[in-house]
Motif scaffolding. Structure first.
Motif, PDB file in Angstrom:
ATOM      1  N   LEU A   1       0.828  -1.205   0.000  1.00  0.00           N
ATOM      2  CA  LEU A   1       0.000   0.000   0.000  1.00  0.00           C
ATOM      3  C   LEU A   1       0.865   1.258   0.000  1.00  0.00           C
ATOM      4  CD1 LEU A   1      -2.814  -1.133   2.458  1.00  0.00           C
ATOM      5  CD2 LEU A   1      -3.087  -0.618   0.051  1.00  0.00           C
ATOM      6  N   VAL A   2       1.965   1.228   0.759  1.00  0.00           N
ATOM      7  CA  VAL A   2       2.844   2.402   0.775  1.00  0.00           C
ATOM      8  C   VAL A   2       3.435   2.634  -0.618  1.00  0.00           C
ATOM      9  CG1 VAL A   2       4.971   3.375   1.710  1.00  0.00           C
ATOM     10  CG2 VAL A   2       3.394   2.209   3.221  1.00  0.00           C
TER      11      VAL A   2
ATOM     12  N   ALA B   1       1.356   4.442  -2.877  1.00  0.00           N
ATOM     13  CA  ALA B   1       1.156   5.860  -2.574  1.00  0.00           C
ATOM     14  C   ALA B   1       2.263   6.741  -3.143  1.00  0.00           C
ATOM     15  CB  ALA B   1       1.078   6.058  -1.052  1.00  0.00           C
TER      16      ALA B   1
ATOM     17  N   ASP C   1       0.165  12.873  -5.070  1.00  0.00           N
ATOM     18  CA  ASP C   1      -1.026  12.644  -4.258  1.00  0.00           C
ATOM     19  C   ASP C   1      -2.237  13.078  -5.081  1.00  0.00           C
ATOM     20  OD1 ASP C   1      -3.015  12.536  -2.389  1.00  0.00           O
ATOM     21  OD2 ASP C   1      -2.422  14.404  -1.402  1.00  0.00           O
TER      22      ASP C   1
ATOM     23  N   SER D   1      -4.325  16.257  -3.297  1.00  0.00           N
ATOM     24  CA  SER D   1      -3.706  17.580  -3.182  1.00  0.00           C
ATOM     25  C   SER D   1      -2.806  17.893  -4.378  1.00  0.00           C
ATOM     26  CB  SER D   1      -2.900  17.665  -1.882  1.00  0.00           C
ATOM     27  OG  SER D   1      -1.795  16.789  -1.957  1.00  0.00           O
TER      28      SER D   1
ATOM     29  N   GLN E   1       0.228  17.079  -4.728  1.00  0.00           N
ATOM     30  CA  GLN E   1       1.632  17.279  -4.353  1.00  0.00           C
ATOM     31  C   GLN E   1       2.421  15.981  -4.519  1.00  0.00           C
ATOM     32  OE1 GLN E   1       0.264  18.826  -0.537  1.00  0.00           O
ATOM     33  NE2 GLN E   1       1.936  20.311  -0.676  1.00  0.00           N
TER      34      GLN E   1
ATOM     35  N   ARG F   1       4.770  13.021  -3.394  1.00  0.00           N
ATOM     36  CA  ARG F   1       5.121  12.466  -2.080  1.00  0.00           C
ATOM     37  C   ARG F   1       5.945  11.208  -2.289  1.00  0.00           C
ATOM     38  NH1 ARG F   1      -0.772  10.147  -0.236  1.00  0.00           N
ATOM     39  NH2 ARG F   1      -1.081   8.886  -2.091  1.00  0.00           N
TER      40      ARG F   1
ATOM     41  N   GLY G   1      -4.191  -0.293  -3.841  1.00  0.00           N
ATOM     42  CA  GLY G   1      -3.813   0.873  -3.053  1.00  0.00           C
ATOM     43  C   GLY G   1      -4.483   2.181  -3.443  1.00  0.00           C
TER      44      GLY G   1
ATOM     45  N   ALA H   1      -8.050   2.071  -2.554  1.00  0.00           N
ATOM     46  CA  ALA H   1      -8.266   2.020  -1.110  1.00  0.00           C
ATOM     47  C   ALA H   1      -8.093   3.404  -0.511  1.00  0.00           C
ATOM     48  CB  ALA H   1      -7.282   1.040  -0.466  1.00  0.00           C
ATOM     49  N   GLU H   2      -7.062   4.117  -0.967  1.00  0.00           N
ATOM     50  CA  GLU H   2      -6.807   5.422  -0.380  1.00  0.00           C
ATOM     51  C   GLU H   2      -7.922   6.410  -0.722  1.00  0.00           C
ATOM     52  OE1 GLU H   2      -3.218   7.409  -1.518  1.00  0.00           O
ATOM     53  OE2 GLU H   2      -3.570   9.011  -0.061  1.00  0.00           O
TER      54      GLU H   2
ATOM     55  N   ARG I   1     -10.411   8.113   1.994  1.00  0.00           N
ATOM     56  CA  ARG I   1     -10.430   9.560   2.219  1.00  0.00           C
ATOM     57  C   ARG I   1     -11.813  10.136   1.939  1.00  0.00           C
ATOM     58  NH1 ARG I   1      -4.540  11.397  -0.076  1.00  0.00           N
ATOM     59  NH2 ARG I   1      -5.203  13.526   0.335  1.00  0.00           N
TER      60      ARG I   1
ATOM     61  N   LEU J   1     -14.126   9.133   4.839  1.00  0.00           N
ATOM     62  CA  LEU J   1     -13.839   9.884   6.059  1.00  0.00           C
ATOM     63  C   LEU J   1     -14.277  11.339   5.920  1.00  0.00           C
ATOM     64  CD1 LEU J   1     -10.387   8.519   7.226  1.00  0.00           C
ATOM     65  CD2 LEU J   1     -12.640   8.135   8.211  1.00  0.00           C
ATOM     66  N   LEU J   2     -14.209  11.847   4.718  1.00  0.00           N
ATOM     67  CA  LEU J   2     -14.641  13.218   4.493  1.00  0.00           C
ATOM     68  C   LEU J   2     -16.151  13.329   4.709  1.00  0.00           C
ATOM     69  CD1 LEU J   2     -13.350  15.847   3.691  1.00  0.00           C
ATOM     70  CD2 LEU J   2     -13.866  15.359   1.316  1.00  0.00           C
TER      71      LEU J   2
ATOM     72  N   ASP K   1     -16.860  13.217   8.347  1.00  0.00           N
ATOM     73  CA  ASP K   1     -16.127  14.210   9.106  1.00  0.00           C
ATOM     74  C   ASP K   1     -15.085  13.560  10.017  1.00  0.00           C
ATOM     75  OD1 ASP K   1     -15.855  16.866   9.002  1.00  0.00           O
ATOM     76  OD2 ASP K   1     -17.234  17.330  10.637  1.00  0.00           O
ATOM     77  N   GLY K   2     -14.411  12.576   9.477  1.00  0.00           N
ATOM     78  CA  GLY K   2     -13.291  12.007  10.207  1.00  0.00           C
ATOM     79  C   GLY K   2     -13.626  10.877  11.152  1.00  0.00           C
TER      80      GLY K   2
ATOM     81  N   LEU L   1       4.432  15.656   3.939  1.00  0.00           N
ATOM     82  CA  LEU L   1       3.095  16.168   3.624  1.00  0.00           C
ATOM     83  C   LEU L   1       2.266  16.099   4.903  1.00  0.00           C
ATOM     84  CD1 LEU L   1       3.960  15.821   0.630  1.00  0.00           C
ATOM     85  CD2 LEU L   1       1.681  14.998   0.175  1.00  0.00           C
TER      86      LEU L   1
ATOM     87  N   TRP M   1      -5.486  15.843  10.108  1.00  0.00           N
ATOM     88  CA  TRP M   1      -6.774  16.142   9.513  1.00  0.00           C
ATOM     89  C   TRP M   1      -6.764  17.585   9.026  1.00  0.00           C
ATOM     90  CZ3 TRP M   1     -10.886  13.273   8.216  1.00  0.00           C
ATOM     91  CH2 TRP M   1     -12.061  13.961   7.884  1.00  0.00           C
TER      92      TRP M   1
ATOM     93  N   GLU N   1     -11.023  19.075   3.940  1.00  0.00           N
ATOM     94  CA  GLU N   1     -10.279  18.360   2.910  1.00  0.00           C
ATOM     95  C   GLU N   1     -10.089  16.897   3.256  1.00  0.00           C
ATOM     96  OE1 GLU N   1      -6.516  19.562   1.254  1.00  0.00           O
ATOM     97  OE2 GLU N   1      -7.181  21.664   1.317  1.00  0.00           O
ATOM     98  N   GLY N   2     -10.335  16.569   4.519  1.00  0.00           N
ATOM     99  CA  GLY N   2     -10.134  15.196   4.942  1.00  0.00           C
ATOM    100  C   GLY N   2      -8.718  14.956   5.379  1.00  0.00           C
ATOM    101  N   PRO N   3      -8.312  13.694   5.418  1.00  0.00           N
ATOM    102  CA  PRO N   3      -6.958  13.388   5.868  1.00  0.00           C
ATOM    103  C   PRO N   3      -5.932  13.991   4.916  1.00  0.00           C
ATOM    104  CG  PRO N   3      -8.272  11.376   5.535  1.00  0.00           C
ATOM    105  CD  PRO N   3      -9.062  12.512   5.003  1.00  0.00           C
TER     106      PRO N   3
ATOM    107  N   PHE O   1      -2.061   8.574   4.686  1.00  0.00           N
ATOM    108  CA  PHE O   1      -2.187   7.170   4.273  1.00  0.00           C
ATOM    109  C   PHE O   1      -0.837   6.450   4.319  1.00  0.00           C
ATOM    110  CE2 PHE O   1      -2.708   4.010   0.812  1.00  0.00           C
ATOM    111  CZ  PHE O   1      -3.826   3.327   1.270  1.00  0.00           C
ATOM    112  N   PRO O   2       0.196   6.964   3.608  1.00  0.00           N
ATOM    113  CA  PRO O   2       1.478   6.254   3.707  1.00  0.00           C
ATOM    114  C   PRO O   2       2.076   6.305   5.100  1.00  0.00           C
ATOM    115  CG  PRO O   2       1.698   8.220   2.341  1.00  0.00           C
ATOM    116  CD  PRO O   2       0.246   8.038   2.608  1.00  0.00           C
TER     117      PRO O   2
ATOM    118  N   LEU P   1       0.460   3.647   7.344  1.00  0.00           N
ATOM    119  CA  LEU P   1       0.828   2.315   6.872  1.00  0.00           C
ATOM    120  C   LEU P   1       2.285   2.008   7.182  1.00  0.00           C
ATOM    121  CD1 LEU P   1      -1.189   2.381   3.620  1.00  0.00           C
ATOM    122  CD2 LEU P   1      -1.376   0.646   5.389  1.00  0.00           C
TER     123      LEU P   1
ATOM    124  N   MET Q   1       3.980  -1.025   9.113  1.00  0.00           N
ATOM    125  CA  MET Q   1       5.165  -1.812   8.758  1.00  0.00           C
ATOM    126  C   MET Q   1       6.101  -1.931   9.953  1.00  0.00           C
ATOM    127  SD  MET Q   1       5.944  -0.135   5.016  1.00  0.00           S
ATOM    128  CE  MET Q   1       7.656  -0.609   4.966  1.00  0.00           C
TER     129      MET Q   1
END
Lengths: 507, 165
Positions: A175-176, A179, A183, A186, A188, A190, A445, A448-449, A453, A456-457, A460-461, B26, B30, B34-36, B41-42, B45, B49
């Motif tokens: 999964l990592v 990612a 992203d 956003s 950006q 990562r 992955g 799932a992400e 997200r 959860l949005l 509200d978390g 990053l 929260w 915008e959420g998490p 996520f990484p 996880l 690990m």
């Protein structure tokens, strides 16, 4: 529905597609028969080559490889005593003793016949189940999707039979790795590790799959097949085939049991054909009147796992197509391939690409038929293939890995990553780190992400969203039950030590 | 095996920590509306690990997993030689692709592997080593129109392109 199926046959019988089915079955049989190569290796290594044909043909071809490999696995299990693929491990238990008794031909014919029964039953079940399931799945939202993925990972931990912390590690790292790159939300970058440009486009799932199932698997096989192997003799005549068909009729009950069990294990996300075949073998032994003859050349010990692994391979396509959650490592790679071709699996596929779905289903019927015919007709040829020295096959597969790894992204950076993943994967596998969860995780992955997200949005978390929706909550609860299964098993072992069936896996 | 089990777990734990650190570049918390954050996520996880590695190490200390009791060597001498030869020749081939391109690196690798690792005759070796790049060329360059890396040997292919494309 029959009308749609007929339309599907129309597409499956187009000259190109029927040619691809036949080629796929033959290639699959070969791949399955070679020790060290299974359906998952074949599909991973050959996926880049299918860019040559249109998407429908490509998927039909890969599905036929999957199918053929399930038949082919039995050949080396019986003739060499080495499973041709992990899915055929259970076939060695009784198939090899039969071959040593001089009844290799009988075992091979039975294996092919049982595979055909498993394939037929499961394709019919598939045709009946897929459309309604896809309809139900249309109502799924982000929370349900995420719950399903949790179920897939929980299956690995609960039913995978591998070391639990290592399975968990494998899932997390997959999964990592998925990612890495930009992203999606956003925008950006990562995890690009010091702005290496090759990481900006992310790590393609094929890079990990070819690394693990191509390079890593070859290293593993080179190590494990250093010794000389002896190939049993088999003479196939029409009369032997007819005689053996009587055996098959006698063991029909076992074959049907194996098919149903395999099919339902296959449907479970992530489980796949290997546990299905092992369980079918276990059940056949338990319900047999003569359990002691198992392991010494009982034909039911060949029929049960062979019908189950074929049924499971079809079963594992059900959640892949309808829900977008692969039922086995091979379907995980198929799923990734479909995404490349713009055929995003999931319930919408049944609405937007109806032609494709039914062509694929029809091609499974066709592939099942061709696989059994090619298998029986060319058994001597496949046995001869088993004599091919691995030192010829291995370098050619390495070359296919390099070229195939370059093609999807056309970046040498990815080819180097394949080598790194292959070598590290091999070193980890020597220490019992399972690799399939990582490959499944890198495919799932991104999905799932995003689904997590989004869910959860919406809430509200609060993670409660996964437990208070009518479909998501039972799935999550099953996933949690599966996760706690090893704990339960450990407890049971402590309370009632030594159960003979426990060492079945250790065979 | 026992030593290898611990070393691998420790190396992977280090990798986990590195990934946690990289992910936290990053936002990992929260973000309202915008959420998490992108790193969440990484990051979590990677924590998973690390947790798995700690679990493996704990079991190693308690000697409760089969590998943490195993006295068998991780890699016997002859396996290590084969592994080094295969991994080494692959690395050399991958490196050579940057300079002499796939169409020259692949046959050299095949000749090495078939002749010296597999001990096949020169005839078989040369047939496979020369046929493979030809098949690859027609499949990828002509049928799929995907150009494979050629390094310095690029100009040699211009006449071929003129012929077939």
């Amino acid at each position: 529905m029959l009308e749609l199926l007929a339309q599907g046959f129309g597409i499956a019988f187009q000259p190109l597609n029927i040619g691809l089915v036949i080629a796929g079955c033959a290639l699959g049989l070969f791949i399955g028969a070679m020790p060290g190569l299974g359906s998952v290796n074949g599909v991973a290594i050959l996926l880049p080559m299918t860019f040559l044909v249109p998407p429908t043909g490509a998927i039909i071809f890969l599905a036929a490889i999957y199918y053929g490999a399930m038949y082919g696995g039995a050949i080396s299990s019986i003739m060499l005593g080495i499973p041709g693929a992990s899915t055929a491990v259970a076939t060695t238990f009784d198939g090899r003793p039969l071959a040593l008794k001089g009844e290799a031909d009988r075992a091979l014919i039975l294996a092919a016949g049982a595979s055909f029964i498993g394939g037929t039953i499961s394709v019919v079940l598939f045709t009946l189940f897929a459309p309604p399931l896809a309809e139900v799945a249309l109502a799924f939202g982000a929370a349900e999707e995420f719950a399903l993925m949790m179920l897939a990972f929980a299956t690995f931990i609960g039913l995978g039979g591998d070391d639990i912390p290592k399975t968990l590690f494998s899932i997390c790292i997959g999964l990592v790795l998925s990612a890495v790159g930009l992203d999606i939300i956003s925008g950006q970058p990562r995890l690009v590790f010091g702005d290496i440009p090759g990481f900006m486009h992310g790590i393609h799932f094929l890079v990990l799959a070819i690394g693990i199932y191509g390079i890593g698997e070859m290293l593993w096989t080179i190590e494990s097949t250093r010794g000389e192997v002896t190939v049993s003799q088999a003479n196939i005549t029409v009369r032997r085939v007819l005689n053996t068909l009587k055996d098959l009729l006698r063991t029909m009950k076992t074959a049907v049991m194996g098919s149903l069990l395999g099919y339902f294990i296959g449907i479970l996300p992530a489980a796949g054909a290997t546990p299905g075949a092992l369980m079918a073998y276990g059940v056949a032994k338990t319900i047999s009147k003569d359990p002691d003859s198992f392991g010494k050349g009982n034909i039911e010990g060949v029929v049960a796992p062979e019908s189950a692994n074929n049924a499971a391979s079809t079963g594992s396509m059900l959640p892949m197509l309808t829900l977008g959650i692969p039922g086995s490592p091979t379907t995980a790679i198929l799923l990734g391939g479909m995404v490349i071709w713009g055929l995003e699996p999931g319930p919408m596929l049944f609405v937007e690409h109806e032609d494709f779905v039914w062509a694929l289903i029809a091609s499974l019927y066709v592939a099942n038929l061709f696989a059994v015919v090619i298998n029986l007709a060319f058994i001597p040829a496949f046995v001869a293939v088993l004599r091919t020295p691995f030192t010829i096959l291995a370098p050619i597969i390495f070359v296919l890995c390099v070229v195939g790894g370059y093609v999807p992204t056309q970046d040498m950076h990815d080819v180097w990553l394949i080598l790194i993943f292959g070598v590290v994967g091999y070193l980890m596998r020597k220490l019992d780190y399972p690799m399939a969860p990582a490959v499944l995780a890198i495919v799932l992955g991104p999905l799932a992400e995003t689904s997590m997200r989004q869910a959860l949005l919406m809430s509200d978390g609060s993670f409660a969203i996964f437990f208070n929706r009518p479909i998501a909550s039972p799935i999550m609860i099953i996933a949690l039950l599966l996760l706690s299964m090893p704990l339960f098993n450990a407890l049971r072992k402590r309370l009632w030590p030594s159960r003979p069936s426990e060492d079945l896996r250790r065979h | 095996m026992r030593r290898a089990e611990l070393s691998m777990a420790l190396v992977l734990a280090l990798l986990s920590v590195y990934l946690m650190w990289k992910s936290s570049e990053l936002p990992i918390g929260w973000i309202p509306d915008e959420g998490p954050g992108g790193g969440a996520f990484p990051f979590w996880l990677s924590v998973g690990m690390l947790g798995s590695c700690v679990w493996i190490v704990v079991r190693w200390v308690l000697r409760s997993s089969p590998l943490s009791r195993s006295k068998a060597p991780y890699m016997t001498g002859d396996v290590a030689i084969i592994f080094a030869a295969v991994a080494g020749s692959l690395t050399v081939m991958f490196g050579a692709i940057h300079f002499i391109g796939m169409y020259f690196a692949i046959p050299l690798f095949l000749i090495f592997y078939l002749r010296f690792m597999g001990r096949h005759g020169w005839l078989n070796t040369l047939c496979i080593a020369l046929a493979t790049p030809v098949v690859v060329f027609f499949f990828f360059e002509i049928a799929l129109r995907i150009t494979l890396p050629k390094g310095w040997t690029e100009p040699l292919f211009y006449p071929l392109y003129d012929w077939f494309l």
